[in-house]
Structure formats: structure tokens, C-alpha cells
Design a protein around this motif. Structure first.
Motif, PDB file in Angstrom:
ATOM      1  N   VAL A 124       0.840  -1.200   0.000  1.00  0.00           N
ATOM      2  CA  VAL A 124       0.000   0.000   0.000  1.00  0.00           C
ATOM      3  C   VAL A 124       0.875   1.251   0.000  1.00  0.00           C
ATOM      4  CG1 VAL A 124      -1.620   1.348   1.400  1.00  0.00           C
ATOM      5  CG2 VAL A 124      -2.032  -1.086   1.014  1.00  0.00           C
ATOM      6  N   ARG A 125       1.926   1.238   0.796  1.00  0.00           N
ATOM      7  CA  ARG A 125       2.829   2.402   0.830  1.00  0.00           C
ATOM      8  C   ARG A 125       3.483   2.633  -0.530  1.00  0.00           C
ATOM      9  NH1 ARG A 125       3.741   4.699   5.706  1.00  0.00           N
ATOM     10  NH2 ARG A 125       3.146   3.519   7.549  1.00  0.00           N
ATOM     11  N   ALA A 126       3.826   1.540  -1.228  1.00  0.00           N
ATOM     12  CA  ALA A 126       4.442   1.664  -2.556  1.00  0.00           C
ATOM     13  C   ALA A 126       3.455   2.279  -3.550  1.00  0.00           C
ATOM     14  CB  ALA A 126       4.921   0.301  -3.049  1.00  0.00           C
ATOM     15  N   GLU A 127       2.171   1.872  -3.473  1.00  0.00           N
ATOM     16  CA  GLU A 127       1.143   2.447  -4.349  1.00  0.00           C
ATOM     17  C   GLU A 127       0.980   3.943  -4.071  1.00  0.00           C
ATOM     18  OE1 GLU A 127      -2.505   0.288  -3.743  1.00  0.00           O
ATOM     19  OE2 GLU A 127      -1.567  -1.641  -4.213  1.00  0.00           O
ATOM     20  N   ARG A 128       0.949   4.288  -2.799  1.00  0.00           N
ATOM     21  CA  ARG A 128       0.780   5.698  -2.441  1.00  0.00           C
ATOM     22  C   ARG A 128       2.009   6.517  -2.843  1.00  0.00           C
ATOM     23  NH1 ARG A 128      -1.101   6.837   3.525  1.00  0.00           N
ATOM     24  NH2 ARG A 128       1.098   6.897   3.983  1.00  0.00           N
ATOM     25  N   ARG A 129       3.193   5.937  -2.685  1.00  0.00           N
ATOM     26  CA  ARG A 129       4.421   6.635  -3.072  1.00  0.00           C
ATOM     27  C   ARG A 129       4.434   6.897  -4.580  1.00  0.00           C
ATOM     28  NH1 ARG A 129       7.340   4.172   0.004  1.00  0.00           N
ATOM     29  NH2 ARG A 129       7.829   2.342  -1.236  1.00  0.00           N
ATOM     30  N   ARG A 130       3.966   5.921  -5.368  1.00  0.00           N
ATOM     31  CA  ARG A 130       3.909   6.104  -6.821  1.00  0.00           C
ATOM     32  C   ARG A 130       3.024   7.296  -7.172  1.00  0.00           C
ATOM     33  NH1 ARG A 130       0.226   3.630 -10.658  1.00  0.00           N
ATOM     34  NH2 ARG A 130       1.011   4.063 -12.732  1.00  0.00           N
ATOM     35  N   TYR A 131       1.883   7.401  -6.484  1.00  0.00           N
ATOM     36  CA  TYR A 131       0.978   8.532  -6.714  1.00  0.00           C
ATOM     37  C   TYR A 131       1.681   9.847  -6.357  1.00  0.00           C
ATOM     38  CZ  TYR A 131      -3.031  11.589  -6.641  1.00  0.00           C
ATOM     39  OH  TYR A 131      -3.878  12.626  -6.909  1.00  0.00           O
ATOM     40  N   HIS A 132       2.272   9.901  -5.188  1.00  0.00           N
ATOM     41  CA  HIS A 132       2.927  11.135  -4.733  1.00  0.00           C
ATOM     42  C   HIS A 132       4.085  11.517  -5.660  1.00  0.00           C
ATOM     43  CE1 HIS A 132       1.421  11.159  -0.275  1.00  0.00           C
ATOM     44  NE2 HIS A 132       0.451  11.050  -1.143  1.00  0.00           N
ATOM     45  N   GLU A 133       4.820  10.537  -6.166  1.00  0.00           N
ATOM     46  CA  GLU A 133       5.943  10.829  -7.067  1.00  0.00           C
ATOM     47  C   GLU A 133       5.446  11.436  -8.379  1.00  0.00           C
ATOM     48  OE1 GLU A 133       9.294  10.730  -6.604  1.00  0.00           O
ATOM     49  OE2 GLU A 133       8.848  10.295  -4.509  1.00  0.00           O
ATOM     50  N   ARG A 134       4.324  10.926  -8.890  1.00  0.00           N
ATOM     51  CA  ARG A 134       3.778  11.484 -10.136  1.00  0.00           C
ATOM     52  C   ARG A 134       3.290  12.907  -9.899  1.00  0.00           C
ATOM     53  NH1 ARG A 134       1.566   9.558 -15.345  1.00  0.00           N
ATOM     54  NH2 ARG A 134       2.258  11.337 -16.560  1.00  0.00           N
ATOM     55  N   PHE A 135       2.672  13.154  -8.757  1.00  0.00           N
ATOM     56  CA  PHE A 135       2.212  14.491  -8.394  1.00  0.00           C
ATOM     57  C   PHE A 135       3.415  15.428  -8.248  1.00  0.00           C
ATOM     58  CE2 PHE A 135       0.409  17.783  -5.689  1.00  0.00           C
ATOM     59  CZ  PHE A 135      -0.908  17.878  -6.116  1.00  0.00           C
ATOM     60  N   LYS A 136       4.456  14.943  -7.584  1.00  0.00           N
ATOM     61  CA  LYS A 136       5.666  15.738  -7.387  1.00  0.00           C
ATOM     62  C   LYS A 136       6.329  16.088  -8.718  1.00  0.00           C
ATOM     63  CE  LYS A 136       9.652  14.070  -5.844  1.00  0.00           C
ATOM     64  NZ  LYS A 136      10.769  13.588  -5.028  1.00  0.00           N
ATOM     65  N   ALA A 137       6.261  15.164  -9.676  1.00  0.00           N
ATOM     66  CA  ALA A 137       6.871  15.419 -10.984  1.00  0.00           C
ATOM     67  C   ALA A 137       6.217  16.617 -11.677  1.00  0.00           C
ATOM     68  CB  ALA A 137       6.772  14.173 -11.867  1.00  0.00           C
ATOM     69  N   LEU A 138       4.923  16.807 -11.470  1.00  0.00           N
ATOM     70  CA  LEU A 138       4.245  17.981 -12.037  1.00  0.00           C
ATOM     71  C   LEU A 138       4.781  19.262 -11.407  1.00  0.00           C
ATOM     72  CD1 LEU A 138       0.484  16.908 -12.242  1.00  0.00           C
ATOM     73  CD2 LEU A 138       1.963  17.551 -14.158  1.00  0.00           C
ATOM     74  N   ILE A 139       4.972  19.230 -10.096  1.00  0.00           N
ATOM     75  CA  ILE A 139       5.509  20.403  -9.399  1.00  0.00           C
ATOM     76  C   ILE A 139       6.912  20.706  -9.915  1.00  0.00           C
ATOM     77  CG2 ILE A 139       6.290  21.270  -7.148  1.00  0.00           C
ATOM     78  CD1 ILE A 139       3.969  19.492  -5.941  1.00  0.00           C
ATOM     79  N   GLU A 140       7.726  19.669 -10.028  1.00  0.00           N
ATOM     80  CA  GLU A 140       9.109  19.863 -10.488  1.00  0.00           C
ATOM     81  C   GLU A 140       9.159  20.354 -11.930  1.00  0.00           C
ATOM     82  OE1 GLU A 140      10.738  16.035  -9.522  1.00  0.00           O
ATOM     83  OE2 GLU A 140      11.270  16.693  -7.475  1.00  0.00           O
ATOM     84  N   GLU A 141       8.240  19.866 -12.762  1.00  0.00           N
ATOM     85  CA  GLU A 141       8.185  20.353 -14.149  1.00  0.00           C
ATOM     86  C   GLU A 141       7.925  21.861 -14.157  1.00  0.00           C
ATOM     87  OE1 GLU A 141       5.229  20.079 -18.020  1.00  0.00           O
ATOM     88  OE2 GLU A 141       5.260  18.373 -16.638  1.00  0.00           O
ATOM     89  N   GLY A 142       6.982  22.303 -13.329  1.00  0.00           N
ATOM     90  CA  GLY A 142       6.685  23.736 -13.249  1.00  0.00           C
ATOM     91  C   GLY A 142       7.822  24.529 -12.646  1.00  0.00           C
ATOM     92  N   GLN A 143       8.512  23.957 -11.659  1.00  0.00           N
ATOM     93  CA  GLN A 143       9.645  24.652 -11.048  1.00  0.00           C
ATOM     94  C   GLN A 143      10.800  24.794 -12.048  1.00  0.00           C
ATOM     95  OE1 GLN A 143      10.134  22.148  -7.528  1.00  0.00           O
ATOM     96  NE2 GLN A 143       9.238  23.735  -6.222  1.00  0.00           N
ATOM     97  N   GLN A 144      11.058  23.735 -12.788  1.00  0.00           N
ATOM     98  CA  GLN A 144      12.175  23.771 -13.741  1.00  0.00           C
ATOM     99  C   GLN A 144      11.920  24.721 -14.908  1.00  0.00           C
ATOM    100  OE1 GLN A 144      12.544  19.584 -14.568  1.00  0.00           O
ATOM    101  NE2 GLN A 144      13.366  19.165 -12.524  1.00  0.00           N
ATOM    102  N   SER A 145      10.634  24.886 -15.260  1.00  0.00           N
ATOM    103  CA  SER A 145      10.303  25.776 -16.374  1.00  0.00           C
ATOM    104  C   SER A 145      10.075  27.220 -15.921  1.00  0.00           C
ATOM    105  CB  SER A 145       9.067  25.260 -17.113  1.00  0.00           C
ATOM    106  OG  SER A 145       7.946  25.276 -16.250  1.00  0.00           O
ATOM    107  N   GLY A 146      10.139  27.479 -14.597  1.00  0.00           N
ATOM    108  CA  GLY A 146       9.963  28.820 -14.078  1.00  0.00           C
ATOM    109  C   GLY A 146       8.514  29.227 -13.853  1.00  0.00           C
ATOM    110  N   VAL A 147       7.582  28.313 -14.107  1.00  0.00           N
ATOM    111  CA  VAL A 147       6.160  28.608 -13.877  1.00  0.00           C
ATOM    112  C   VAL A 147       5.872  28.655 -12.377  1.00  0.00           C
ATOM    113  CG1 VAL A 147       3.800  27.734 -14.223  1.00  0.00           C
ATOM    114  CG2 VAL A 147       5.468  27.611 -16.092  1.00  0.00           C
TER     115      VAL A 147
END
Length: 197
Positions: A124-147
Motif C-alpha cells: 500500500v505504501r508503494a502504491e501511495r508513493r507512486r501517486y505522490h511521485e507522479r504528483f511531485k513530478a508535475l511540481i518539479e516540471e513547473g519549477q524547472q520551467s519557471g512557472v
């Protein structure tokens, strides 16, 4: 041969999950017996063990089914062609709405996760971590692009938003002043404001 649906057409696994969810929410996981679950679902113990190996498997599925839904929806937002701020806002609001729509499941999970075996807990923790990592990737994409601002590490931004989401089961009431969509809009707006450059 056992029937797989009842008069309403509901498949046995869905009936078992609905009964278990209601009873776990009302009585607690540890105070709910297998017999009570099968009686509430209108099936035999044999039917339960055909679809779920144990009461613990039901507990795991209560949470996993919501997480699978949320993961599918997050993937759809993340994979769309919309600007990253729109994709993150949509995903941030969606996880709030889907959590509120499944509030019993969330409450049961956070109250009863310690009843899972170490192996199931790890899954269950691995499933939740996968979700959080995908969510975090969106944040990082916006941070890297300056948005988005990169002043706050993406891990903390994720913890900030999901701390609010995981807390919903302690205070949200369907008869309260805010609809699920209104709560989702407020929390998504807070997240986006926190990331403003």
C-alpha cells in the motif's frame, strides 16, 4: 455454483466491499467480524473467501481501489497537453474531491492501516508513493520551467497538500457549508498560490 450478482445486479465483490466499508467505518476494523460482513452483503463465507483471502485483504482493497482511481485520474491530468499549472491544479482539486467522495475509505485506512501485515503495508505504501511521485513530478516540471517558485522543495509542497487531503476525514461533513468541489477549489488555489514565483 454461487451467483455473482444480486437482484440489483451488483457483483459479489462490490457488495462485500460496500458492506465491509460501512461496517469498518461504523464499528472499526478490529470490532467487525467476517460473519457480520457476509451477513450484511447477503453472501456466504465461502463467497468472501473466493474473492478475498481474508478480512485483511478487504481492508487493503478498501484503500487500494480509491488509490487506483486517483492514480488513473492523476495520470490523465499529467499526460494532457494543458499548461503545467492547469494540470497541477486539476490534479490537486481532483484528489480532494475523490477523497471526499470516498471519505469512509480514507478514514478507515488511516485508522486501521496498522492492522495490515508488514507485506501488505509495504504494498500500500508503494502504491501511495507512486501517486505522490507522479504528483511531485508535475511540481518539479513547473519549477524547472519557471512557472512555479523553486524556493520550497517539491517534497515539502507534496507533504503540504497531502497533509490537508489526509486530514479531510477528520473534519469534512457532507451537510457542512462547503461542497466537495468548493473545498477542492480552495485547497488547489492554496497550493497554486504557495507555488507562485
Amino acid at each position: 455454483m454461487a451467483r455473482t450478482t444480486d437482484e440489483s445486479g451488483a457483483p459479489v465483490p462490490q457488495r462485500l466491499l460496500a458492506a465491509a466499508t460501512r461496517l469498518f467505518a461504523e464499528q472499526g476494523y478490529d470490532r467487525t467480524s467476517v460473519q457480520e460482513i457476509v451477513e450484511a452483503a447477503g453472501v456466504t463465507k465461502g463467497a468472501l473467501y473466493h474473492y478475498f483471502g481474508s478480512k485483511e485483504d478487504l481492508l487493503q482493497e478498501v484503500y487500494s481501489r480509491v488509490l487506483r482511481l486517483q492514480q488513473e485520474r492523476l495520470d490523465a491530468y499529467a499526460d494532457s497537453d494543458a499548461p503545467v499549472a492547469d494540470r497541477l491544479r486539476g490534479a490537486a482539486a481532483d484528489v480532494v474531491v475523490t477523497t471526499i467522495e470516498n471519505l469512509d475509505d480514507a478514514a478507515i485506512f488511516f485508522r486501521s492501516m496498522h492492522h495490515l501485515s508488514p507485506e501488505k503495508n509495504k504494498q500500500v505504501r508503494a502504491e501511495r508513493r507512486r501517486y505522490h511521485e507522479r504528483f511531485k513530478a508535475l511540481i518539479e516540471e513547473g519549477q524547472q520551467s519557471g512557472v512555479f517558485s523553486s524556493a520550497t522543495p517539491s517534497d515539502l509542497v507534496v507533504d503540504y497538500h497531502f497533509g490537508s487531503v489526509h486530514h479531510l476525514s477528520t473534519w469534512y461533513r457532507p451537510d457542512g457549508p462547503l461542497t466537495p468541489a468548493q473545498v477542492a477549489d480552495h485547497l488547489a488555489d492554496l497550493l497554486l498560490r504557495a507555488l507562485r514565483p
